[in-house]
Write an enzyme that holds these catalytic residues in place. Sequence first.
Site, PDB file in Angstrom:
ATOM      1  N   CYS A  93     -13.337 -11.342  -8.768  1.00  0.00           N
ATOM      2  CA  CYS A  93     -14.250 -11.717  -7.841  1.00  0.00           C
ATOM      3  C   CYS A  93     -13.645 -13.205  -7.165  1.00  0.00           C
ATOM      4  CB  CYS A  93     -15.406 -11.744  -8.065  1.00  0.00           C
ATOM      5  SG  CYS A  93     -16.042 -12.840  -9.458  1.00  0.00           S
ATOM      6  N   HIS A 138     -20.129 -14.095 -10.625  1.00  0.00           N
ATOM      7  CA  HIS A 138     -19.802 -13.315  -9.756  1.00  0.00           C
ATOM      8  C   HIS A 138     -19.879 -13.706  -8.239  1.00  0.00           C
ATOM      9  CE1 HIS A 138     -18.177  -9.488  -8.268  1.00  0.00           C
ATOM     10  NE2 HIS A 138     -19.241  -9.350  -7.227  1.00  0.00           N
ATOM     11  N   ASN A 177     -16.495  -8.119  -2.014  1.00  0.00           N
ATOM     12  CA  ASN A 177     -16.153  -8.660  -3.328  1.00  0.00           C
ATOM     13  C   ASN A 177     -15.171  -7.816  -3.993  1.00  0.00           C
ATOM     14  OD1 ASN A 177     -18.426  -7.308  -5.601  1.00  0.00           O
ATOM     15  ND2 ASN A 177     -18.535  -6.699  -3.565  1.00  0.00           N
TER      16      ASN A 177
END
Length: 142
Positions: free
Chosen positions: A52, A103, A115
């Site tokens: 990510c 994240h 993402n």
Amino acid sequence: MQYYKVGNGSVVVMGDGSQSFDVEEVHNIMKQYLGRPYVWGGRKPAAGGFDCSGLLEYAFAQVGVDMYGTAQSQYNKTKPVSEEHIKPGDFVFFSTYKPGASHVGMYVGNGQFINANSSGGTSYSSVEEWKNLYPFLGFRRI
């Protein structure tokens, strides 16, 4: 600010000019890697995929913005934005496998963010769906 799907199903994002970078350019860089697998620690296309923070680090580096580091360090480099003031180009953060920011993705509008994640590789995800799965740490801006 616009978010729409053109006939071929691709997503086009245009910022309103208020971000410190060209939102559309960064988004277009990330879109090139849609469908690439998730690679833990992946920071460059040569790795075969991204994690990510690596996806954001790489895309922003292409436009001269240093977002080097983990999701937590990217969180620390950005400033909070209230949900009623979010714009395409803002970052969205979650706590997935450990406390703190683990994240990150880039908000593209209409409740979606781009993402790299372990279940879909580089893809679009729903902010609301992720809020139901993980602790939401908020939206932040460079």
